[in-house]
Motif scaffolding. Structure first.
Motif, short mmCIF file in Angstrom:
data_model
loop_
_atom_site.label_atom_id
_atom_site.label_comp_id
_atom_site.label_asym_id
_atom_site.label_seq_id
_atom_site.Cartn_x
_atom_site.Cartn_y
_atom_site.Cartn_z
N ASP A 50 5.99 6.94 -7.08
CA ASP A 50 7.14 7.69 -6.55
C ASP A 50 8.08 6.77 -5.79
N ASN A 51 9.37 7.08 -5.87
CA ASN A 51 10.38 6.37 -5.09
C ASN A 51 10.42 6.97 -3.69
N VAL A 52 10.46 6.10 -2.68
CA VAL A 52 10.50 6.55 -1.29
C VAL A 52 11.54 5.76 -0.50
N ARG A 53 12.01 6.37 0.57
CA ARG A 53 12.92 5.71 1.49
C ARG A 53 12.16 5.47 2.80
N VAL A 54 12.33 4.28 3.37
CA VAL A 54 11.71 3.97 4.66
C VAL A 54 12.59 4.62 5.72
N ILE A 55 12.00 5.49 6.56
CA ILE A 55 12.79 6.24 7.54
C ILE A 55 12.63 5.76 8.98
N SER A 56 11.72 4.79 9.21
CA SER A 56 11.62 4.21 10.55
C SER A 56 11.05 2.80 10.46
N GLY A 57 11.29 2.03 11.49
CA GLY A 57 10.80 0.65 11.52
C GLY A 57 11.88 -0.33 11.15
N PRO A 58 11.54 -1.61 11.08
CA PRO A 58 12.54 -2.66 10.82
C PRO A 58 13.17 -2.58 9.43
N LEU A 59 12.51 -1.94 8.49
CA LEU A 59 13.06 -1.84 7.12
C LEU A 59 13.65 -0.45 6.85
N LEU A 111 3.07 0.53 5.10
CA LEU A 111 3.73 1.45 6.02
C LEU A 111 2.83 2.65 6.29
N GLU A 112 3.05 3.29 7.43
CA GLU A 112 2.31 4.51 7.74
C GLU A 112 2.99 5.69 7.05
N TYR A 113 2.22 6.75 6.82
CA TYR A 113 2.74 7.93 6.13
C TYR A 113 4.05 8.44 6.74
N HIS A 114 4.08 8.48 8.08
CA HIS A 114 5.26 9.07 8.75
C HIS A 114 6.49 8.17 8.69
N GLN A 115 6.35 6.95 8.15
CA GLN A 115 7.48 6.03 8.06
C GLN A 115 8.25 6.15 6.74
N ILE A 116 7.73 6.97 5.82
CA ILE A 116 8.40 7.08 4.52
C ILE A 116 8.77 8.52 4.21
N GLN A 117 9.72 8.65 3.29
CA GLN A 117 10.18 9.97 2.83
C GLN A 117 10.40 9.89 1.33
N ARG A 118 9.84 10.84 0.60
CA ARG A 118 9.99 10.86 -0.85
C ARG A 118 11.43 11.18 -1.22
N ILE A 119 11.94 10.49 -2.24
CA ILE A 119 13.32 10.72 -2.69
C ILE A 119 13.29 11.67 -3.87
#
Length: 164
Positions: free
Chosen positions: A115-124, A156-164
């Protein structure tokens, strides 16, 4: 969160636990914590590990809010009140508890390998990548992110990503 006199956090914790036991309120008040962290001090050239309170003057109580549980906590020696507007406490959200590092709340991952995901927190933050591996026991994923023209795997941790 319960506000206490400074330096009385452990006494308040002990008093609350004793009162819960004496009154049989284990089904309303589950846990009382004084959050601590390990801190390294250097004294006379020697490193020493010391436990320090993360939030001096505060005790965290995991409870079901009823008039009885409110009354017991509010009238415990050393307690000055609850944190929040007014006299009734406002519960911490799961996100706030996670950020405080007091309790690990499992995050449900709504994505799969590929799956494609967006990083929603952290340096990236705002980078887009593809999930390569999922580590449910650690609540982490390995995501392949394109940086400087090449794919780079990052954990990354689960809470750092969001599915697109």
């Amino acid at each position: 969160m319960v506000h206490t006199y400074s330096g009385y956090e452990n006494k308040v914790k002990a008093n609350l636990e004793k009162m819960v036991e004496n009154r049989g309120l284990e089904d309303l008040i589950f846990e009382v914590q004084v959050p601590m962290e390990e801190h390294i001090e250097v004294k006379d050239g020697k490193r020493k590990s010391v436990m320090r309170k993360i939030f001096p003057g505060y005790v965290i109580v995991k409870m079901i809010m009823t008039d009885e549980s409110w009354y017991v906590i509010r009238n415990t020696r050393g307690v000055t009140g609850f944190v929040g507007p007014g006299s009734k406490p406002i519960p911490l959200t799961d996100d706030e508890i996670r950020k405080l590092g007091v309790e690990d709340i499992p995050v449900e991952l709504k994505a799969e390998v590929g799956d494609n995901v967006r990083v929603i927190s952290g340096p990236l933050e705002n980078f887009i990548g593809v999930i390569e591996e999922i580590y449910p026991d650690k609540q982490k994923v390995r995501v392949s992110v394109s940086m400087f023209g090449r794919d780079t795997p990052i954990d990354l941790e689960y809470h750092q990503i969001q599915r697109i």
